[in-house]
Write an enzyme that holds these catalytic residues in place. Structure first.
Site, PDB file in Angstrom:
ATOM      1  N   ASP A 148       2.004  -0.329 115.437  1.00 33.97           N
ATOM      2  CA  ASP A 148       2.585  -0.543 114.102  1.00 33.97           C
ATOM      3  C   ASP A 148       2.623   0.800 113.392  1.00 33.97           C
ATOM      4  O   ASP A 148       2.144   1.816 113.921  1.00 33.97           O
ATOM      5  CB  ASP A 148       1.794  -1.601 113.301  1.00 33.97           C
ATOM      6  CG  ASP A 148       2.685  -2.354 112.293  1.00 33.97           C
ATOM      7  OD1 ASP A 148       3.230  -1.699 111.372  1.00 33.97           O
ATOM      8  OD2 ASP A 148       2.842  -3.577 112.428  1.00 33.97           O
ATOM      9  N   HIS A 159      14.228 -10.195 113.293  1.00 37.57           N
ATOM     10  CA  HIS A 159      14.986 -10.758 112.157  1.00 37.57           C
ATOM     11  C   HIS A 159      14.967  -9.816 110.934  1.00 37.57           C
ATOM     12  O   HIS A 159      15.732 -10.011 110.004  1.00 37.57           O
ATOM     13  CB  HIS A 159      14.497 -12.175 111.801  1.00 37.57           C
ATOM     14  CG  HIS A 159      13.246 -12.252 110.982  1.00 37.57           C
ATOM     15  ND1 HIS A 159      12.917 -13.354 110.219  1.00 37.57           N
ATOM     16  CD2 HIS A 159      12.236 -11.374 110.802  1.00 37.57           C
ATOM     17  CE1 HIS A 159      11.774 -13.142 109.602  1.00 37.57           C
ATOM     18  NE2 HIS A 159      11.341 -11.957 109.943  1.00 37.57           N
TER      19      HIS A 159
END
Ligand SMILES: C[S@@+](CC[C@H](N)C(=O)[O-])C[C@H]1O[C@@H](n2cnc3c(N)ncnc32)[C@H](O)[C@@H]1O
Ligand SMILES: O=c1cc(-c2ccc(O)c(O)c2)oc2c(O)c(O)ccc12
Length: 316
Positions: free
Chosen positions: A179, A217
């Site tokens: 991340d 998304h």
């Protein structure tokens, strides 16, 4: 303008019904705000010790101490920082800004999160609560997806909720969380769990499987193809061919009957949310398939339904 009939007599009832219908739409936000208030007052949704009444499943998911609580998601989504951009939709349609979030706040969501500790904290908690929910279902109902995997990288894995649970459930697997550096800063790994601060657009560490939960998304097609390209490199860097495991929505097609109406409406709420906060969208199966083939993958399999989301395995 004072000499025409405002309401032709025969249409009065229909027009009054239409007015009531529009009132309902105007005040829809009161549902969200009242729910937020009830949660903050911590008055409702208590477990009744004497069992005079039982909580519904939905109320149970709003309990503060339930590990699967949806409350952190509500607190984040209804924070003024995330509701303000909705007032800027019109301006955004007429300007060149990337998202209504940018128009409202003058910067991108992730740049805001990096510098505002409060949003970062709310958002991490919201993601972690959903991650706990999904990974418990995943391990319980879909464990076959992990059969034979020796290593897995959770790309955009946040603070590592999913990777930790997978590492515990499958002790022979090496798990890594990739991340952004500010998200994983200060997080302690272990022998079976590593944290890497980096950029998924630049490189993804090699592994048998790459997990992308609630990542694609957030991004437009061009950005998704770049991310998927990095993932493909990561699972084909040895002679073993791995797979990408995606957890995201597949927007259902509108059907004649009413049965799935609420589900489709919720999926479309997320579609709007992704447009307002980031550059993403929700996709139907055809749009997903196009992404996979454009990114150079050869096949995919939709294996399980996880409520409104699906588990998709994608093969190089
Ligand atoms: C919507 S959250 C999903 C978190 C987690 N996968 C989950 O479902 O609970 C998106 C994550 O992608 C991370 N992210 C955004 N840009 C990234 C980048 N360029 N490289 C790696 N991670 C990134 C964010 O920090 C955030 O943790
Ligand atoms: O508010 C949101 C923001 C983001 C988001 C933020 C920073 C990123 O770098 C990124 O990639 C995505 O993603 C969301 C999401 O995925 C949801 O499902 C619901 C809400 C949000």
């Amino acid at each position: 303008m004072n000499n025409f009939k405002l309401i032709p007599g025969e249409h009065a009832t229909e027009l009054l019904n239409a007015q009531a219908h529009i009132w309902n739409h105007i005040f829809n936000f009161i549902n969200s705000m009242s729910l937020k208030c009830a949660i903050q007052l911590e008055k409702m949704f208590e477990n009744d010790q004497e069992e005079r009444y039982a909580l519904t499943d939905a109320s149970r998911l709003l309990l503060k101490d339930n590990p699967l609580s949806v409350t952190p998601f509500l607190v984040a989504m209804l924070d003024p920082v995330l509701t303000k951009p909705w007032h800027f939709l019109t301006a955004w349609f007429q300007n060149e800004d990337l998202t209504p979030f940018d128009t409202a706040h003058g910067k991108k969501f992730w740049d805001y999160g990096e510098h505002e500790a409060k949003l970062n904290h709310f958002f991490s908690n919201a993601m972690a609560s959903d991650a706990r929910f999904v990974v418990s279902v995943l391990i319980d109902k879909c464990s076959a997806v992990f059969d034979g995997l020796e290593s897995l990288v959770d790309v955009g894995g946040g603070t590592g909720t999913v990777a930790k649970a997978i590492a515990d459930a499958f002790p022979s697997m090496e798990c890594t969380v990739l991340d952004l550096p500010h998200v994983v800063a200060g997080l302690e790994g272990s022998k079976k769990l590593k944290y890497i601060g980096g950029d998924m657009f630049e490189a993804v560490p090699p592994a048998d499987a790459i997990l992308l939960k609630w990542i694609l998304h957030d991004w437009n097609d061009e950005e998704c193809i770049k991310i998927l390209g990095r993932c493909k490199e990561a699972i084909t860097s040895t002679d073993k061919k791995g797979k990408v495991i995606i957890i995201d929505m597949i927007v259902q097609n509108q059907k004649e009957d009413d049965e799935d109406r609420e589900s489709i409406e919720t999926q479309l709420f997320f579609d709007m949310l992704m447009m307002v906060l980031v550059t993403g969208k929700e996709r139907n199966e055809k749009e997903w398939a196009k992404l996979f083939f454009d990114a150079g993958f050869s096949d995919y399999k939709i294996t399980h339904k996880l409520g409104l989301r699906s588990l998709i395995e994608v093969y190089p």
